[in-house]
Scaffold this active site. Structure first.
Site, PDB file in Angstrom:
ATOM      1  N   MET A   1       9.396 -47.831  18.041  1.00 21.34           N
ATOM      2  CA  MET A   1       8.269 -47.505  17.153  1.00 21.34           C
ATOM      3  C   MET A   1       7.612 -48.782  16.600  1.00 21.34           C
ATOM      4  O   MET A   1       7.691 -49.064  15.418  1.00 21.34           O
ATOM      5  CB  MET A   1       8.783 -46.633  15.993  1.00 21.34           C
ATOM      6  CG  MET A   1       9.455 -45.363  16.451  1.00 21.34           C
ATOM      7  SD  MET A   1      10.468 -44.594  15.153  1.00 21.34           S
ATOM      8  CE  MET A   1      11.937 -45.645  15.153  1.00 21.34           C
TER       9      MET A   1
ATOM     10  N   GLN B   1       3.867 -37.246  13.462  1.00 24.02           N
ATOM     11  CA  GLN B   1       3.409 -37.815  12.189  1.00 24.02           C
ATOM     12  C   GLN B   1       1.991 -37.363  11.878  1.00 24.02           C
ATOM     13  O   GLN B   1       1.692 -36.924  10.758  1.00 24.02           O
ATOM     14  CB  GLN B   1       3.460 -39.339  12.242  1.00 24.02           C
ATOM     15  CG  GLN B   1       2.835 -40.018  11.032  1.00 24.02           C
ATOM     16  CD  GLN B   1       2.354 -41.427  11.337  1.00 24.02           C
ATOM     17  OE1 GLN B   1       2.849 -42.073  12.239  1.00 24.02           O
ATOM     18  NE2 GLN B   1       1.381 -41.903  10.573  1.00 24.02           N
TER      19      GLN B   1
ATOM     20  N   THR C   1      11.464 -49.787  12.012  1.00 22.62           N
ATOM     21  CA  THR C   1      10.140 -49.276  11.683  1.00 22.62           C
ATOM     22  C   THR C   1      10.000 -49.255  10.170  1.00 22.62           C
ATOM     23  O   THR C   1      11.008 -49.180   9.459  1.00 22.62           O
ATOM     24  CB  THR C   1       9.961 -47.841  12.224  1.00 22.62           C
ATOM     25  OG1 THR C   1       8.757 -47.255  11.721  1.00 22.62           O
ATOM     26  CG2 THR C   1      11.120 -46.947  11.810  1.00 22.62           C
TER      27      THR C   1
ATOM     28  N   THR D   1       6.980 -47.310   8.783  1.00 22.21           N
ATOM     29  CA  THR D   1       6.339 -46.009   8.579  1.00 22.21           C
ATOM     30  C   THR D   1       7.331 -44.855   8.650  1.00 22.21           C
ATOM     31  O   THR D   1       7.299 -43.939   7.817  1.00 22.21           O
ATOM     32  CB  THR D   1       5.227 -45.796   9.627  1.00 22.21           C
ATOM     33  OG1 THR D   1       4.206 -46.788   9.432  1.00 22.21           O
ATOM     34  CG2 THR D   1       4.614 -44.415   9.506  1.00 22.21           C
TER      35      THR D   1
ATOM     36  N   CYS E   1       4.886 -53.872   8.383  1.00 23.16           N
ATOM     37  CA  CYS E   1       4.851 -53.313   9.728  1.00 23.16           C
ATOM     38  C   CYS E   1       5.382 -54.414  10.636  1.00 23.16           C
ATOM     39  O   CYS E   1       4.911 -55.556  10.564  1.00 23.16           O
ATOM     40  CB  CYS E   1       3.424 -52.921  10.106  1.00 23.16           C
ATOM     41  SG  CYS E   1       3.260 -52.267  11.765  1.00 23.16           S
TER      42      CYS E   1
ATOM     43  N   GLU F   1       5.024 -55.279  13.617  1.00 24.93           N
ATOM     44  CA  GLU F   1       4.086 -55.977  14.487  1.00 24.93           C
ATOM     45  C   GLU F   1       3.235 -57.001  13.748  1.00 24.93           C
ATOM     46  O   GLU F   1       2.712 -57.933  14.370  1.00 24.93           O
ATOM     47  CB  GLU F   1       3.170 -54.966  15.202  1.00 24.93           C
ATOM     48  CG  GLU F   1       3.853 -54.084  16.221  1.00 24.93           C
ATOM     49  CD  GLU F   1       4.517 -52.862  15.607  1.00 24.93           C
ATOM     50  OE1 GLU F   1       5.165 -52.113  16.358  1.00 24.93           O
ATOM     51  OE2 GLU F   1       4.413 -52.678  14.374  1.00 24.93           O
TER      52      GLU F   1
END
Length: 229
Positions: free
Chosen positions: A10, A52, A83, A85, A196, A198
């Protein structure tokens, strides 16, 4: 050395960053040919993202619970959700296994407090910034948490989902995010959380005069402390 359990996918880009950082950390600590003992269950990002978007959090929890159970059965000593989120269902996932969950919100809050930061800004997906599940967890440690104004959320989402999860690191997007960090500094933030995984591909400490708290880096460091203790 304890075995680290990872629930990833994710995105797969962030999971790859976790895996690499964990192994490099063990190699640096123990030397030689040492690498991290780990078990990874990688879910389909498209599936959990669709759930989601449909606000089917029971469905998300079921996917991640199944992954966590498989990780526990494979011999993991503790669990990480790779992750931010999807920490929305962290408690439900934790309740499904008998091994402890290393909660990202607790790790990040402790890092902020260690640098005497009292007010911190959170950057992440639109969902993470607009809901309170993650900011409340951080605030429970006595911190004030700021997020960008709602009109800035879509741009953050675009950078994350259209670029970073596909491995695209674009300089114009870096400049936009750094400018947003400066705005949050003006609003009173004493540090910024890259909420996050990323985002650590895009923004480094050298890009900001504020302390930058990268969720993946901090999560990995805490996992290494536990695994190597």
């Amino acid at each position: 050395m304890q075995t680290i359990g990872l629930v990833g996918g994710m995105s797969w880009e962030s999971s790859a960053a976790y895996y690499e950082a964990l192994n490099r950390g063990v190699e640096e600590s123990l030397g030689g040919l040492h690498s991290a003992r780990s078990v990874l269950a990688s879910v389909d990002f498209a599936e959990v993202t669709a759930l989601q978007e449909a606000e089917d959090w029971d469905g998300v929890a079921e996917v991640l619970r199944a992954a966590a159970i498989s990780v526990e059965r494979a011999g993991a000593d503790f669990l990480m959700l790779c992750t931010t989120t999807f920490h929305r269902v962290a408690e439900q996932v934790s309740d499904a296994v008998d091994i402890p969950l290393l909660h990202l919100g607790d790790v990040v809050a402790q890092a902020c407090k260690a640098q005497d930061v009292e007010t911190v800004a959170l950057l992440g997906t639109k969902f993470a910034m607009s809901r309170t599940f993650f900011t409340d967890r951080i605030a429970s440690h006595g911190l004030e948490v700021l997020v960008p104004e709602p009109e800035r959320h879509d741009e953050m989402n675009r950078i994350i989902y259209d670029e970073l999860v596909h491995g695209k690191v674009i300089d114009a997007s870096r400049k936009n995010v750094v400018a947003l960090i400066d705005e949050l500094w003006d609003a009173g933030a004493g540090g910024v959380i890259l909420g996050c995984s990323e985002l650590e591909l895009l923004v480094r400490q050298a890009d900001s005069d504020l302390p930058v708290f990268g969720c993946t880096s901090l999560h990995v460091a805490a996992a290494l402390d536990r695994a190597l203790a």
